[in-house]
Design a protein around this motif. Structure first.
Motif, PDB file in Angstrom:
ATOM      1  N   UNK A   1     -17.194 -48.061  50.083  1.00 55.30           N
ATOM      2  CA  UNK A   1     -16.053 -48.986  49.915  1.00 55.30           C
ATOM      3  C   UNK A   1     -15.311 -49.015  49.242  1.00 55.30           C
ATOM      4  N   UNK A   2     -14.635 -49.894  49.188  1.00 54.54           N
ATOM      5  CA  UNK A   2     -13.390 -50.594  47.713  1.00 54.54           C
ATOM      6  C   UNK A   2     -13.084 -52.291  48.011  1.00 54.54           C
ATOM      7  N   UNK A   3     -13.905 -51.683  46.498  1.00 54.14           N
ATOM      8  CA  UNK A   3     -13.720 -53.198  45.258  1.00 54.14           C
ATOM      9  C   UNK A   3     -13.079 -53.580  45.304  1.00 54.14           C
ATOM     10  N   UNK A   4     -12.243 -55.137  45.519  1.00 50.48           N
ATOM     11  CA  UNK A   4     -11.032 -55.135  44.827  1.00 50.48           C
ATOM     12  C   UNK A   4     -11.344 -56.264  44.134  1.00 50.48           C
TER      13      UNK A   4
ATOM     14  N   UNK B   1     -14.861 -51.834  55.756  1.00 48.15           N
ATOM     15  CA  UNK B   1     -16.954 -51.288  55.363  1.00 48.15           C
ATOM     16  C   UNK B   1     -17.290 -51.548  53.982  1.00 48.15           C
ATOM     17  N   UNK B   2     -18.870 -51.816  54.499  1.00 46.78           N
ATOM     18  CA  UNK B   2     -19.444 -52.069  53.230  1.00 46.78           C
ATOM     19  C   UNK B   2     -19.316 -51.769  51.475  1.00 46.78           C
TER      20      UNK B   2
ATOM     21  N   UNK C   1     -15.284 -57.623  53.458  1.00 45.43           N
ATOM     22  CA  UNK C   1     -14.250 -58.441  53.959  1.00 45.43           C
ATOM     23  C   UNK C   1     -15.037 -59.789  52.545  1.00 45.43           C
ATOM     24  N   UNK C   2     -16.424 -59.753  52.519  1.00 44.58           N
ATOM     25  CA  UNK C   2     -16.559 -60.458  51.288  1.00 44.58           C
ATOM     26  C   UNK C   2     -15.368 -60.656  49.987  1.00 44.58           C
TER      27      UNK C   2
END
Length: 152
Positions: free
Chosen positions: A93-96, A129-130, A74-75
């Protein structure tokens, strides 16, 4: 189970990348370096809402480096640039990432990104997820926020 094996493969590849990168920077250094996951020291990233960094080689405050980074799910980081090219391998995790004027890209485990120096973008970690990723830059780490109509 396949995901777990894949994650181990990605971590092994990233670790190998770290060793090769470190050797290129170290030049004449001939000693091997091995670090078990339990030996890697994570520290909080100041002002980064729960993010952490584990420097593997170099010094991100003064020059070239390679490091693992953790960001909470959520960051989100507003529109910004970096002075140096950034290379990233996502481990979990999933980086956006959204390049200015482009669509959001979701990068999961095993994915790679190159963010050119000066490229305007936002980044974040998908909620749920982090994110853990390896990051390498040829110069000191920085973040230069871009003022927009929404942030003025």
């Amino acid at each position: 189970m396949k995901y777990l094996r894949f994650s181990h493969l990605v971590l092994s590849l990233a670790t190998g990348f770290v060793f090769l990168s470190g050797a290129a920077v170290a030049g004449d250094q001939r000693s091997a370096l091995f670090m078990h996951a339990s030996e890697i020291k994570w520290v909080d990233t100041p002002g980064a809402n729960g993010a952490q960094m584990a420097v593997l080689w170099g010094d991100p405050e003064t020059g070239a480096y390679g490091a693992f980074r953790k960001r909470p799910g959520g960051d989100f980081v507003a529109l910004h640039t970096h002075t140096h090219d950034g290379r990233v391998i996502i481990l979990s995790g999933v980086l956006l990432i959204t390049m200015e004027g482009g669509a959001q890209t979701e990068l999961g485990p095993g994915s790679y990104a190159l963010i050119p120096s000066g490229a305007k973008h936002t980044s974040g970690c998908k909620a749920g997820s982090d994110c853990v990723y390896f990051e390498e830059q040829p110069g000191a780490s920085d973040i230069n926020f871009i003022k927009t109509a929404a942030t003025k």
